[in-house]
Enzyme design. Structure first.
Site, mmCIF file in Angstrom:
data_model
loop_
_atom_site.group_PDB
_atom_site.id
_atom_site.type_symbol
_atom_site.label_atom_id
_atom_site.label_comp_id
_atom_site.label_asym_id
_atom_site.label_seq_id
_atom_site.Cartn_x
_atom_site.Cartn_y
_atom_site.Cartn_z
ATOM 1 N N GLN A 60 2.012 -5.916 -3.287
ATOM 2 C CA GLN A 60 2.510 -6.031 -1.899
ATOM 3 C C GLN A 60 3.816 -5.230 -1.728
ATOM 4 O OE1 GLN A 60 1.426 -9.374 -3.374
ATOM 5 N NE2 GLN A 60 -0.501 -8.478 -2.798
ATOM 6 N N ASP A 118 0.813 -1.227 0.000
ATOM 7 C CA ASP A 118 0.000 0.000 0.000
ATOM 8 C C ASP A 118 0.845 1.276 0.000
ATOM 9 O OD1 ASP A 118 -2.211 -1.659 0.075
ATOM 10 O OD2 ASP A 118 -2.410 -1.548 2.252
ATOM 11 N N LYS A 143 1.926 2.148 -5.072
ATOM 12 C CA LYS A 143 2.495 1.604 -6.313
ATOM 13 C C LYS A 143 1.584 1.893 -7.504
ATOM 14 C CE LYS A 143 2.451 -2.392 -4.343
ATOM 15 N NZ LYS A 143 2.084 -2.017 -2.969
ATOM 16 N N GLY A 200 -4.698 -4.071 -3.749
ATOM 17 C CA GLY A 200 -5.618 -3.020 -4.147
ATOM 18 C C GLY A 200 -4.750 -1.830 -4.513
ATOM 19 N N HIS A 201 -4.673 -1.515 -5.796
ATOM 20 C CA HIS A 201 -3.828 -0.401 -6.265
ATOM 21 C C HIS A 201 -4.738 0.740 -6.705
ATOM 22 C CE1 HIS A 201 -0.156 -3.193 -7.247
ATOM 23 N NE2 HIS A 201 -0.586 -3.296 -6.003
HETATM 24 P P1 GDP Z 1 -0.702 0.393 -3.531
HETATM 25 O O1 GDP Z 1 -1.336 -0.882 -3.105
HETATM 26 O O2 GDP Z 1 0.760 0.420 -3.270
HETATM 27 O O3 GDP Z 1 -1.022 0.755 -4.956
HETATM 28 O O4 GDP Z 1 -1.348 1.532 -2.617
HETATM 29 P P2 GDP Z 1 -2.913 1.680 -2.225
HETATM 30 O O5 GDP Z 1 -3.654 2.193 -3.388
HETATM 31 O O6 GDP Z 1 -3.399 0.448 -1.581
HETATM 32 O O7 GDP Z 1 -2.796 2.736 -1.047
HETATM 33 C C1 GDP Z 1 -2.280 4.002 -1.253
HETATM 34 C C2 GDP Z 1 -3.341 5.022 -0.810
HETATM 35 O O8 GDP Z 1 -2.733 6.275 -0.674
HETATM 36 C C3 GDP Z 1 -4.427 5.203 -1.837
HETATM 37 O O9 GDP Z 1 -5.612 5.544 -1.165
HETATM 38 C C4 GDP Z 1 -3.944 6.375 -2.668
HETATM 39 O O10 GDP Z 1 -4.997 7.109 -3.294
HETATM 40 C C5 GDP Z 1 -3.266 7.205 -1.611
HETATM 41 N N1 GDP Z 1 -2.103 7.987 -2.100
HETATM 42 C C6 GDP Z 1 -1.106 7.593 -2.938
HETATM 43 N N2 GDP Z 1 -0.185 8.565 -3.062
HETATM 44 C C7 GDP Z 1 -0.590 9.589 -2.280
HETATM 45 C C8 GDP Z 1 -0.029 10.875 -1.954
HETATM 46 O O11 GDP Z 1 1.029 11.268 -2.417
HETATM 47 N N3 GDP Z 1 -0.742 11.652 -1.074
HETATM 48 C C9 GDP Z 1 -1.931 11.241 -0.531
HETATM 49 N N4 GDP Z 1 -2.543 12.054 0.328
HETATM 50 N N5 GDP Z 1 -2.476 10.051 -0.813
HETATM 51 C C10 GDP Z 1 -1.810 9.234 -1.670
HETATM 52 P P1 IMO Z 2 -0.931 -4.134 -2.267
HETATM 53 O O1 IMO Z 2 -0.543 -4.709 -3.611
HETATM 54 C C1 IMO Z 2 -0.967 -4.505 2.085
HETATM 55 C C2 IMO Z 2 -0.981 -8.610 3.706
HETATM 56 C C3 IMO Z 2 -2.229 -9.080 4.425
HETATM 57 C C4 IMO Z 2 -1.616 -10.069 5.416
HETATM 58 C C5 IMO Z 2 -0.494 -10.697 4.608
HETATM 59 C C6 IMO Z 2 -0.874 -12.043 3.977
HETATM 60 O O2 IMO Z 2 -2.234 -3.411 -2.308
HETATM 61 O O3 IMO Z 2 0.184 -3.365 -1.663
HETATM 62 P P2 IMO Z 2 -2.417 -12.680 1.896
HETATM 63 O O4 IMO Z 2 -3.869 -12.418 1.640
HETATM 64 O O5 IMO Z 2 -1.497 -12.113 0.876
HETATM 65 O O6 IMO Z 2 -2.124 -14.139 2.167
HETATM 66 O O7 IMO Z 2 -2.108 -11.927 3.301
HETATM 67 O O8 IMO Z 2 -0.163 -9.772 3.582
HETATM 68 N N1 IMO Z 2 -1.208 -8.085 2.326
HETATM 69 C C7 IMO Z 2 -1.164 -6.793 1.991
HETATM 70 N N2 IMO Z 2 -0.984 -5.682 2.751
HETATM 71 N N3 IMO Z 2 -1.094 -4.383 0.735
HETATM 72 C C8 IMO Z 2 -1.246 -5.483 -0.037
HETATM 73 O O9 IMO Z 2 -1.246 -5.434 -1.375
HETATM 74 C C9 IMO Z 2 -1.330 -6.746 0.588
HETATM 75 N N4 IMO Z 2 -1.497 -8.011 0.133
HETATM 76 C C10 IMO Z 2 -1.409 -8.824 1.205
HETATM 77 O O10 IMO Z 2 -2.881 -8.014 5.066
HETATM 78 O O11 IMO Z 2 -1.022 -9.376 6.473
HETATM 79 MG MG MG Z 3 -2.860 -1.534 -1.873
#
Ligand code: GDP
Ligand code: IMO
Ligand code: MG
Length: 428
Positions: free
Chosen positions: A225, A15, A18, A42-43
């Protein structure tokens, strides 16, 4: 002329942002490839206020004229893939051409059921998984009892294979978990429905990527991840069951390591984690709460609140080493605005001894206490900043400190969640 290949890799516990960084780089890429993970991801990409969340599809799907590939290293849940495709097409946003590797392993319904039972029945240590069947699917891959996308294309062979595998799974479901068995006919019918739709997309990931490179095209490998969740290099056993780290690109797509030109590590300006396992800089008090609310730290895949804490440079330096990170993208710098002071972990206190080395032994890591350097806070709004010079001096110092400590240049900065709230520090 050989094309260029770059990797987006999570440097923390997932999270990191990416998806938004992949989205920022996609205009200059021709082929975007997911190399591991599955619907546990979840990206998030936000474009002019409209939010898209990608689980299996590469974030490049929003752009037309691109090729998006689901690599062989992905644990593919066809139902979730079709949901994503349908959602995008209902918004007229399924713009890229899609290829799904025939060698990708399929997340079967029994994988999700077993993931749920393992988490909820109290027989196994709880991990806080996403319950998307990822662990059980990869267990079958390595146990050589997995079903691959290409297997779905051979109905008779699949019938035999499923018959014996489901027999095994039903023994576990009925005898260990005392639950009802899964019906073979319903499962087989589902697999045949998947075959119909997946056959439109099946291809050879390695071939597509190599051919594109030979044609001088740019490839973007989008990791899911993060390094600290890597099965080999993360906080084992509190990890996911694949290799989000850069090595996963080679095994998860069939591209040779020498083809990779740039490795862009994505890190938040602080740390978060979802699920169980050590997070040395976690702040369970007011500051952690502040980061969660200001940063909207709720998981994009499951909605669970993320645990929050300060930036951990010991772990970040480790991630830079494991991945051979050549460039950094730091997201969510704007979230730090409004704090009176900002702390950064520069070392661990392990049993009274200061260490700047990340301990791979999870027992030692769990007991490690962070040693902090403190920066003065800042309060300016950053959303309009176009260059790093537009940022408050303290924020610039903070970024410089990250560069000095890791030895890796920061080339992208996130100053808000929207596509336009991105600062690029170099032209490619
Ligand atoms: P990922 O899994 O690495 O793609 O990241 P996620 O989408 O799960 O989580 C990142 C969260 O931070 C999302 O809600 C994005 O909209 C938010 N986000 C990403 N970059 C920024 C930033 O520079 N500033 C703020 N405020 N939010 C951001
Ligand atoms: P993105 O791509 C954050 C965590 C789960 C749990 C562990 C194992 O959005 O960054 P799993 O379901 O993979 O067997 O769970 O890994 N986890 C993540 N945490 N971002 C993710 O993906 C994750 N995918 C798995 O919360 O701790
Ligand atoms: Mg994510």
């Amino acid at each position: 002329m050989k094309g260029k290949a770059e990797v987006i890799v999570g440097m923390q516990w997932g999270d990191e942002g990416k998806g938004r960084v992949a989205d920022a780089i996609t205009p200059k890429s021709d082929v975007i490839v997911r190399y591991q993970g599955g619907a546990n991801s979840g990206h998030t990409v936000i474009v002019e206020g409209k939010k898209y969340i990608f689980h299996i599809l590469p974030s490049g799907m929003l752009y037309s004229g691109k090729t998006c590939v689901v690599g062989n290293g992905v644990a593919l849940d066809p139902d979730r893939l079709f949901e994503e495709l349908d959602e995008l097409s209902s918004q007229g946003m399924d713009r890229a051409r899609l290829i799904v590797s025939g060698s990708a392993h399929v997340v079967m319904p029994y994988h999700k059921i077993l993931d749920h039972f393992e988490e909820s029945k109290g027989l196994k240590r709880r991990q806080g998984t996403t319950e998307q069947g990822i662990g059980p699917c990869y267990v079958d891959k390595f146990g050589r009892t997995g079903i691959r996308v290409c297997d779905l294309m051979h109905p008779d062979m699949l019938r035999d294979k499923l018959d014996y595998i489901l027999g095994l799974k039903n023994q576990i479901i009925t005898r260990i978990y005392d639950e009802k068995p899964i019906s073979f006919d319903a499962l087989y019918d589902k697999a045949m429905a998947w075959k119909e739709r997946l056959s439109l997309y099946v291809g050879d990931c390695s071939k597509v990527v190599t051919q594109a490179l030979n044609e001088g095209k740019c490839i973007l490998f989008e990791g899911a991840q993060g390094t600290m969740l890597d099965i080999d290099h993360g906080t084992y056993p509190y990890v996911t069951s694949s290799n989000p780290t850069c090595g996963g690109v080679c095994t998860g797509t069939g591209v040779g390591p020498k083809n990779i030109d740039r490795i862009i590590g994505v890190a938040k300006a602080y740390c978060t984690r979802v699920g169980e396992g050590p997070l040395p800089t976690e702040d369970l008090e007011e500051k952690g709460q502040y980061l969660r609310e200001k940063g909207r730290e709720y998981c994009a895949a499951t909605g669970r609140p993320r645990r929050c804490g300060w930036l951990d440079l010991v772990a970040l330096k480790y991630a830079a080493r494991i991945n051979g990170t050549t460039h950094l993208a730091i997201t969510k710098l704007d979230v730090l605005s409004g704090l009176e002071e900002i702390k950064v972990c520069v070392a661990y206190d392990c049993d009274g001894k200061r260490s700047e080395e990340y301990p791979v032994d999870t027992h030692i890591l769990s007991a490690a206490k962070p040693v902090y350097k403190t920066f003065k806070g800042f309060s300016q709004d950053m959303s309009e900043a176009e260059t790093i010079e537009d940022l408050p001096q303290v924020a610039r110092d903070y970024v410089k400190f990250i560069e000095d400590q890791t030895g890796v240049p920061v080339v992208i900065l996130g100053v808000g969640p929207d596509r336009k709230e991105t600062i690029f520090r170099e032209t490619r």
